[in-house]
Design a protein around this motif. Structure first.
Motif, mmCIF file in Angstrom:
data_model
loop_
_atom_site.group_PDB
_atom_site.id
_atom_site.type_symbol
_atom_site.label_atom_id
_atom_site.label_comp_id
_atom_site.label_asym_id
_atom_site.label_seq_id
_atom_site.Cartn_x
_atom_site.Cartn_y
_atom_site.Cartn_z
ATOM 1 N N LEU A 39 -26.011 -20.037 -41.834
ATOM 2 C CA LEU A 39 -25.193 -21.388 -41.315
ATOM 3 C C LEU A 39 -25.251 -22.167 -42.726
ATOM 4 O O LEU A 39 -24.552 -22.616 -43.135
ATOM 5 C CB LEU A 39 -26.057 -21.868 -40.069
ATOM 6 C CG LEU A 39 -25.244 -21.203 -39.481
ATOM 7 C CD1 LEU A 39 -25.680 -21.888 -37.723
ATOM 8 C CD2 LEU A 39 -23.657 -21.078 -39.010
ATOM 9 N N ARG A 40 -26.487 -22.715 -43.448
ATOM 10 C CA ARG A 40 -26.224 -23.453 -44.138
ATOM 11 C C ARG A 40 -26.292 -22.694 -45.607
ATOM 12 O O ARG A 40 -25.680 -23.966 -45.956
ATOM 13 C CB ARG A 40 -27.842 -23.861 -44.379
ATOM 14 C CG ARG A 40 -28.504 -24.617 -45.725
ATOM 15 C CD ARG A 40 -27.853 -25.942 -45.395
ATOM 16 N NE ARG A 40 -28.500 -27.439 -46.479
ATOM 17 C CZ ARG A 40 -27.545 -28.020 -46.739
ATOM 18 N NH1 ARG A 40 -26.642 -28.769 -46.112
ATOM 19 N NH2 ARG A 40 -28.057 -29.026 -47.907
ATOM 20 N N ARG A 41 -26.312 -21.768 -46.017
ATOM 21 C CA ARG A 41 -25.073 -21.134 -47.078
ATOM 22 C C ARG A 41 -24.453 -21.173 -47.075
ATOM 23 O O ARG A 41 -23.041 -21.670 -47.901
ATOM 24 C CB ARG A 41 -25.454 -19.996 -46.956
ATOM 25 C CG ARG A 41 -25.093 -19.122 -48.323
ATOM 26 C CD ARG A 41 -25.556 -17.613 -48.098
ATOM 27 N NE ARG A 41 -25.521 -16.456 -47.076
ATOM 28 C CZ ARG A 41 -23.959 -16.353 -46.747
ATOM 29 N NH1 ARG A 41 -22.991 -16.789 -47.394
ATOM 30 N NH2 ARG A 41 -23.629 -15.107 -45.895
ATOM 31 N N GLU A 42 -23.203 -21.232 -45.734
ATOM 32 C CA GLU A 42 -21.908 -21.141 -45.717
ATOM 33 C C GLU A 42 -21.809 -22.440 -46.003
ATOM 34 O O GLU A 42 -20.583 -23.063 -46.633
ATOM 35 C CB GLU A 42 -21.362 -20.305 -44.384
ATOM 36 C CG GLU A 42 -21.762 -19.056 -44.229
ATOM 37 C CD GLU A 42 -21.851 -18.186 -42.796
ATOM 38 O OE1 GLU A 42 -21.577 -18.906 -41.849
ATOM 39 O OE2 GLU A 42 -21.058 -17.334 -42.780
ATOM 40 N N GLU A 43 -22.337 -23.381 -45.406
ATOM 41 C CA GLU A 43 -22.242 -24.765 -45.399
ATOM 42 C C GLU A 43 -21.633 -25.281 -46.919
ATOM 43 O O GLU A 43 -21.128 -25.931 -47.275
ATOM 44 C CB GLU A 43 -23.678 -25.783 -44.615
ATOM 45 C CG GLU A 43 -23.020 -27.232 -44.693
ATOM 46 C CD GLU A 43 -24.335 -28.046 -43.657
ATOM 47 O OE1 GLU A 43 -25.139 -28.455 -44.278
ATOM 48 O OE2 GLU A 43 -24.342 -28.024 -42.318
ATOM 49 N N LEU A 44 -22.322 -24.785 -47.886
ATOM 50 C CA LEU A 44 -22.718 -25.185 -48.848
ATOM 51 C C LEU A 44 -21.409 -24.477 -50.102
ATOM 52 O O LEU A 44 -21.328 -24.728 -50.937
ATOM 53 C CB LEU A 44 -24.704 -24.937 -49.819
ATOM 54 C CG LEU A 44 -25.372 -25.239 -49.193
ATOM 55 C CD1 LEU A 44 -27.023 -24.929 -50.060
ATOM 56 C CD2 LEU A 44 -25.044 -27.690 -49.458
#
Length: 99
Positions: A39-44
Motif C-alpha cells: 500500500l505504501r509503495r503504491e501510494e508513492l
C-alpha cells in the motif's frame, strides 16, 4: 459418497490441530506486513523494481514479501521502512488489544 463439511466446521477442525493457531498467526503477520508495504509503495507510485532498488533487493524478493510469502527480519523491515520514507516502530501489545 461422503458428506461435505461447511467451511466453519472444516476451519474449526484444522484450527484444533496442534500448532495450527501459531501457524495461522504467523501467516496473518506476514500478510499484514506485506500489505502495508504494498500500500505504501503504491501510494508513492513506485514499482516493485523501484522499491527493490531503493532497498537493495531484487524485485522477486519484494513480490514474495508483498504476497506474504516470507517472514522478514527486523533488519529487512528497516530496509523497507527507509526505502519507503518511513520509520519502523516495533511494539508489544497486550493480547486483548491485539487484533
Amino acid at each position: 459418497m461422503s458428506e461435505r463439511k461447511a467451511w466453519t466446521d472444516k476451519r474449526a477442525e484444522i484450527m484444533s490441530r496442534p500448532g495450527a493457531g501459531a501457524a495461522y498467526e504467523a501467516a496473518r503477520i506476514r500478510f499484514e506486513l506485506g500489505e502495508a508495504v504494498r500500500l505504501r509503495r503504491e501510494e508513492l507510485g513506485l514499482t516493485q523494481a523501484e522499491l527493490a532498488e531503493r532497498a537493495g533487493l531484487q524485485q522477486p524478493a519484494v513480490a514474495r514479501f508483498e504476497a506474504g510469502g516470507t517472514m522478514p527480519t527486523i533488519p529487512m523491515l528497516e530496509r523497507f521502512a527507509e526505502a519507503l520514507g518511513l520509520r519502523l516502530s516495533v511494539q508489544f501489545q497486550p493480547l486483548r488489544e491485539a487484533s
